[in-house]
Design an enzyme around this catalytic site. Structure first.
Site, short mmCIF file in Angstrom:
data_model
loop_
_atom_site.label_atom_id
_atom_site.label_comp_id
_atom_site.label_asym_id
_atom_site.label_seq_id
_atom_site.Cartn_x
_atom_site.Cartn_y
_atom_site.Cartn_z
N GLU A 281 0.83 -1.18 0.00
CA GLU A 281 0.00 0.10 0.10
C GLU A 281 0.90 1.49 0.00
O GLU A 281 0.33 2.23 -0.48
CB GLU A 281 -0.99 0.05 1.30
CG GLU A 281 -2.12 1.00 1.18
CD GLU A 281 -3.22 0.49 1.94
OE1 GLU A 281 -4.11 0.00 1.84
OE2 GLU A 281 -2.89 1.01 3.26
N HIS A 302 7.11 -26.33 1.31
CA HIS A 302 6.82 -27.58 0.85
C HIS A 302 5.45 -26.87 -0.07
O HIS A 302 4.75 -27.87 -0.40
CB HIS A 302 6.30 -28.56 1.80
CG HIS A 302 7.28 -29.12 2.53
ND1 HIS A 302 7.83 -30.30 2.34
CD2 HIS A 302 8.22 -28.74 3.86
CE1 HIS A 302 8.92 -30.62 3.15
NE2 HIS A 302 9.01 -29.65 3.91
N LYS A 414 -13.60 1.72 -2.89
CA LYS A 414 -14.25 2.21 -1.66
C LYS A 414 -15.31 2.99 -2.12
O LYS A 414 -16.74 2.84 -1.71
CB LYS A 414 -13.44 2.92 -0.43
CG LYS A 414 -12.52 1.91 0.04
CD LYS A 414 -11.98 2.93 1.39
CE LYS A 414 -10.71 2.09 2.11
NZ LYS A 414 -10.05 3.07 3.16
#
Length: 446
Positions: A281, A302, A414
């Site tokens: 960000e 893994h 938003k």
């Protein structure tokens, strides 16, 4: 034991760190200006003394509760979760009977209904964290739990709420003043991803009994030189945060656009998610930046380590270790011959061996790597790590020529979400939504 940055395997051929290191005087001057003007409270922590007094007064209030439900998202939750996982692991272990922290950091109806059904309201405090007081994902949940508390506790509902928000303005500040809800401030100029060592993270840390003084002191250890009003470029070049910033900026210049955060301190793995928001960000702007990739040692050896070592050569790595982790139980002595190499050895030696092997293998496969070797896995060291990476991120942004303290692209999503819910004053966004939703779609059944 000291906390160390090991640069042994950090270099690449033709990695031009020198051009960024040469800007140390410029960066020192900017730090003097920004800290002097109060624009970097993450580093200066001018709120620390007052916050400690507020938290001390808050202790009797919090001791009344068995459960804390934290409503927050992004930086309002990631730091608290990292601290919980690092220093209160017993909540996730069998037989836990102490305080419990629950974090509602998503629009998740399943989780929300579980909290409403299973948390005892009389033994629960709901902590709502939003600097602006207008984050709908968070404030929307506040409305639901406000009603829930009112239904179960009547006029005493507000005694089970706590708000962390702007000191002077915003919807939640208005709620605190109207209903007498206990509230702590988020300091001015302190963005969410830089806020863990404010009330945002320290309230849940206090509830769980963490050493908040050590957390904050560790950060202040790292920030002391960076906030010195007489800071020089020469002094800055010796600071780990600037060295990491020059390295990070130089890597991006060479096309290394992924930054792995590989945590070989198991309880600190959630700091990878905290770092991911911090780095992404802050630096993902104007077509620039590198993608943070949290990874857990040894788990991700893994799963994704194949890509790290043998995929596209665009990855660098911050490698988090601690040589002083618990020894754990010993392996039995009567193991089959094929496992004789661990007979009688401490279980904890295995993660140290795994970490060393992975670090060497990454380096051998051309992944530039800096080891963050912590002298202990203590709160003070965590505070140092938080400040080091936060300062490095800010300096990296400045070296890149972008503002590491805003997040303009996030705001569009938003606004569009609010427009979808038919909020007022978003006519342009509503028109864009209508065009998007009515356009021909390429839909294919699978």
């Amino acid at each position: 034991m000291a906390d160390i940055l090991d640069w042994t395997n950090s270099s690449l051929e033709n990695l031009n760190m020198e051009s960024f290191e040469a800007r140390a005087d410029e960066m020192a001057a900017r730090l003097r200006e920004e800290t002097g003007a109060g624009r970097l409270p993450f580093l200066t922590m001018p709120y620390a003394s007052a916050l400690k007094k507020q938290l001390e007064k808050l202790k009797p209030f919090l001791q009344r509760f068995d459960h804390m439900l934290l409503l927050g998202i992004g930086g309002s939750a990631l730091g608290a979760r990292a601290l919980q996982q690092a220093f209160f692991p017993q909540q996730d272990q069998p037989g836990h009977t102490g305080p419990s922290l629950w974090i509602a950091d998503n629009v998740d109806a399943y989780a929300l209904e579980a909290y409403l059904a299973k948390l005892p309201p009389e033994k629960t405090v709901v902590v709502t964290v939003s600097k602006s007081g207008g984050t709908i994902e968070t404030v929307g949940q506040y409305f639901i739990f406000k009603e829930w508390m009112q239904q179960h506790l009547g006029d005493a509902w507000h005694e089970h709420m706590l708000l962390v928000t702007d000191e002077k303005q915003g919807f939640l500040r208005g709620e605190a003043e109207t209903y007498g809800i206990t509230a702590l401030p988020v300091p001015d100029n302190l963005g969410g991803r830089y806020s863990v060592l404010s009330a945002v993270g320290m309230v849940p840390a206090l509830f769980l009994g963490m050493d908040i003084d050590s957390l904050m002191a560790g950060a202040q250890d790292v920030a002391a030189l960076l906030t010195d009003p007489n800071l020089t470029g020469e002094a800055l070049t010796e600071h780990g945060s600037f060295q990491l910033a020059a390295w990070g900026a130089a890597l991006m210049d060479k096309g290394f656009d992924e930054m792995i955060f590989f945590a070989y301190i198991p309880l600190w793995a959630s700091f990878g998610d905290w770092f991911a928001q911090l780095w992404a960000e802050s630096l993902g702007k104007d077509g620039k930046g590198s993608q943070p990739v949290p990874a857990i040692g040894v788990t991700d050896q893994h799963s994704v380590n194949q890509m790290f070592m043998d995929g596209v050569r665009n990855k660098a790595c911050l490698f988090l270790t601690c040589p002083n982790l618990p020894a754990g139980p010993k392996f039995p002595a009567d193991l089959p011959d094929q496992f004789s190499y661990v007979r009688g050895k401490d279980f904890g030696k295995l993660i140290q061996a795994e970490g060393l092997g992975t670090r060497m293998a990454l380096s051998a496969n051309g992944v530039p790597l800096v080891e963050l070797r912590m002298g202990a896995d203590s709160p003070r060291q965590a505070g140092k790590l938080i400040a080091l990476l936060g300062a490095a991120t800010i300096l990296t942004g400045w070296l890149m020529g972008i503002n590491p303290l805003d997040q303009p692209a996030v705001e569009l999503g938003k606004r569009l979400a609010k427009a979808r819910m038919n909020a007022d004053g978003l006519e342009g966004e509503k028109a864009d939504l209508n065009a998007f939703l009515t356009a021909d779609r390429d839909l294919r059944e699978f």
